[in-house]
Design a protein around this motif. Sequence first.
Motif, PDB file in Angstrom:
ATOM      1  N   THR A  79       0.831  -1.197   0.000  1.00 50.84           N
ATOM      2  CA  THR A  79       0.000   0.000   0.000  1.00 50.84           C
ATOM      3  C   THR A  79       0.864   1.245   0.000  1.00 50.84           C
ATOM      4  N   GLN A  80       0.555   2.149  -0.917  1.00 44.81           N
ATOM      5  CA  GLN A  80       1.227   3.440  -0.996  1.00 44.81           C
ATOM      6  C   GLN A  80       0.329   4.472  -0.339  1.00 44.81           C
ATOM      7  N   VAL A  81       0.926   5.267   0.550  1.00 46.68           N
ATOM      8  CA  VAL A  81       0.163   6.275   1.288  1.00 46.68           C
ATOM      9  C   VAL A  81       0.795   7.635   1.063  1.00 46.68           C
ATOM     10  N   SER A  82      -0.053   8.606   0.750  1.00 45.89           N
ATOM     11  CA  SER A  82       0.376  10.001   0.651  1.00 45.89           C
ATOM     12  C   SER A  82      -0.317  10.796   1.740  1.00 45.89           C
ATOM     13  N   LEU A  83       0.434  11.677   2.379  1.00 45.28           N
ATOM     14  CA  LEU A  83      -0.128  12.541   3.409  1.00 45.28           C
ATOM     15  C   LEU A  83      -0.471  13.902   2.814  1.00 45.28           C
ATOM     16  N   SER A  84      -1.384  14.595   3.459  1.00 45.75           N
ATOM     17  CA  SER A  84      -1.810  15.906   2.969  1.00 45.75           C
ATOM     18  C   SER A  84      -0.763  16.979   3.232  1.00 45.75           C
ATOM     19  N   SER A  85       0.143  16.706   4.175  1.00 42.90           N
ATOM     20  CA  SER A  85       1.176  17.667   4.549  1.00 42.90           C
ATOM     21  C   SER A  85       2.381  16.906   5.078  1.00 42.90           C
ATOM     22  N   HIS A  86       3.546  17.534   4.997  1.00 42.45           N
ATOM     23  CA  HIS A  86       4.737  16.913   5.554  1.00 42.45           C
ATOM     24  C   HIS A  86       5.094  17.531   6.899  1.00 42.45           C
ATOM     25  N   ASN A  87       4.106  18.066   7.560  1.00 47.17           N
ATOM     26  CA  ASN A  87       4.240  18.603   8.907  1.00 47.17           C
ATOM     27  C   ASN A  87       4.795  17.507   9.817  1.00 47.17           C
ATOM     28  N   ILE A  88       5.806  17.834  10.592  1.00 50.54           N
ATOM     29  CA  ILE A  88       6.496  16.831  11.415  1.00 50.54           C
ATOM     30  C   ILE A  88       5.557  16.153  12.409  1.00 50.54           C
ATOM     31  N   GLU A  89       4.606  16.894  12.960  1.00 47.42           N
ATOM     32  CA  GLU A  89       3.661  16.294  13.909  1.00 47.42           C
ATOM     33  C   GLU A  89       2.761  15.286  13.200  1.00 47.42           C
ATOM     34  N   LEU A  90       2.353  15.618  11.979  1.00 45.84           N
ATOM     35  CA  LEU A  90       1.492  14.738  11.199  1.00 45.84           C
ATOM     36  C   LEU A  90       2.231  13.466  10.794  1.00 45.84           C
ATOM     37  N   THR A  91       3.462  13.624  10.316  1.00 50.33           N
ATOM     38  CA  THR A  91       4.228  12.447   9.912  1.00 50.33           C
ATOM     39  C   THR A  91       4.566  11.574  11.121  1.00 50.33           C
ATOM     40  N   ASN A  92       4.911  12.200  12.234  1.00 52.50           N
ATOM     41  CA  ASN A  92       5.185  11.425  13.450  1.00 52.50           C
ATOM     42  C   ASN A  92       3.953  10.652  13.901  1.00 52.50           C
ATOM     43  N   GLN A  93       2.792  11.300  13.843  1.00 54.50           N
ATOM     44  CA  GLN A  93       1.555  10.627  14.250  1.00 54.50           C
ATOM     45  C   GLN A  93       1.261   9.446  13.330  1.00 54.50           C
ATOM     46  N   PHE A  94       1.432   9.643  12.024  1.00 52.42           N
ATOM     47  CA  PHE A  94       1.213   8.541  11.082  1.00 52.42           C
ATOM     48  C   PHE A  94       2.156   7.383  11.400  1.00 52.42           C
ATOM     49  N   GLU A  95       3.437   7.678  11.551  1.00 47.33           N
ATOM     50  CA  GLU A  95       4.427   6.632  11.794  1.00 47.33           C
ATOM     51  C   GLU A  95       4.157   5.886  13.092  1.00 47.33           C
ATOM     52  N   GLN A  96       3.816   6.600  14.148  1.00 49.07           N
ATOM     53  CA  GLN A  96       3.532   5.942  15.427  1.00 49.07           C
ATOM     54  C   GLN A  96       2.282   5.072  15.337  1.00 49.07           C
ATOM     55  N   THR A  97       1.271   5.545  14.627  1.00 39.88           N
ATOM     56  CA  THR A  97       0.047   4.764  14.471  1.00 39.88           C
ATOM     57  C   THR A  97       0.331   3.472  13.719  1.00 39.88           C
ATOM     58  N   VAL A  98       1.063   3.577  12.608  1.00 39.07           N
ATOM     59  CA  VAL A  98       1.356   2.405  11.791  1.00 39.07           C
ATOM     60  C   VAL A  98       2.221   1.409  12.557  1.00 39.07           C
ATOM     61  N   LYS A  99       3.156   1.893  13.368  1.00 42.46           N
ATOM     62  CA  LYS A  99       3.987   0.986  14.168  1.00 42.46           C
ATOM     63  C   LYS A  99       3.141   0.116  15.092  1.00 42.46           C
ATOM     64  N   GLY A 100       1.971   0.604  15.481  1.00 41.68           N
ATOM     65  CA  GLY A 100       1.096  -0.140  16.376  1.00 41.68           C
ATOM     66  C   GLY A 100       0.243  -1.197  15.698  1.00 41.68           C
ATOM     67  N   PHE A 101       0.227  -1.239  14.384  1.00 39.36           N
ATOM     68  CA  PHE A 101      -0.565  -2.224  13.646  1.00 39.36           C
ATOM     69  C   PHE A 101       0.285  -3.467  13.408  1.00 39.36           C
ATOM     70  N   ASP A 102      -0.022  -4.563  14.072  1.00 37.27           N
ATOM     71  CA  ASP A 102       0.789  -5.775  13.896  1.00 37.27           C
ATOM     72  C   ASP A 102       0.628  -6.404  12.520  1.00 37.27           C
ATOM     73  N   TRP A 103      -0.384  -6.042  11.794  1.00 34.11           N
ATOM     74  CA  TRP A 103      -0.601  -6.556  10.437  1.00 34.11           C
ATOM     75  C   TRP A 103       0.188  -5.775   9.389  1.00 34.11           C
ATOM     76  N   VAL A 104       0.810  -4.667   9.781  1.00 37.55           N
ATOM     77  CA  VAL A 104       1.740  -3.965   8.892  1.00 37.55           C
ATOM     78  C   VAL A 104       3.123  -4.554   9.159  1.00 37.55           C
ATOM     79  N   GLN A 105       3.638  -5.281   8.188  1.00 38.47           N
ATOM     80  CA  GLN A 105       4.924  -5.939   8.384  1.00 38.47           C
ATOM     81  C   GLN A 105       6.089  -5.005   8.149  1.00 38.47           C
ATOM     82  N   MET A 106       5.934  -4.096   7.190  1.00 37.16           N
ATOM     83  CA  MET A 106       6.993  -3.137   6.884  1.00 37.16           C
ATOM     84  C   MET A 106       6.358  -1.801   6.544  1.00 37.16           C
ATOM     85  N   CYS A 107       7.057  -0.747   6.899  1.00 36.41           N
ATOM     86  CA  CYS A 107       6.647   0.604   6.525  1.00 36.41           C
ATOM     87  C   CYS A 107       7.914   1.389   6.233  1.00 36.41           C
TER      88      CYS A 107
END
Length: 162
Positions: A79-107
């Motif tokens: 899956t390819q994901v694009s964010l609406s902004s490269h704001n550091i808080e937004l990217t950090n939130q995305f990355e932390q959320t994805v790290k919590g999904f055990d079904w995401v093997q790689m990001c």
Amino acid sequence: MGKDRKDSPKLSLDDIDLQILKRLQEDGRISNSKLSELVALSETPCWRRWKNLEEGGYIEEYRTVLNRRKLGFGVVVFTQVSLSSHNIELTNQFEQTVKGFDWVQMCHCVSGNVDYLLQMVVRDLDEFSERITMIRHIPGVNSVQSQISVKEIKNSSTLPLG
């Protein structure tokens, strides 16, 4: 920003160290006795080198590779994901959320037309739909494109050590 000692390459590895690393990639449960035989060292020097490779950060962890199909995970999705902004808080939130999904093997944060590339495993297309919905609901996600693997040709985490 300096690199951690474990991430910095060391040029002092010799052929025997590389052989040890190669054999450990092939079988992380190999005994020191068998390993020393395969790399033509006696057991004590082999064990010392093995421990030095661990302490030097060349070996990050040992793990067991499970058969995803036998455990019911029949679908692999990229899956390819694009964010609406490269704001550091937004990217950090995305990355932390994805790290919590055990079904995401790689990001991976990637260059090009998208911001992130994810590899996911799901049981079936219904579960895939649920997972994509979860990703779309992460704040800042602008677009999501997925490709479902129809055939796995190669799946490896080994490094080419020669």
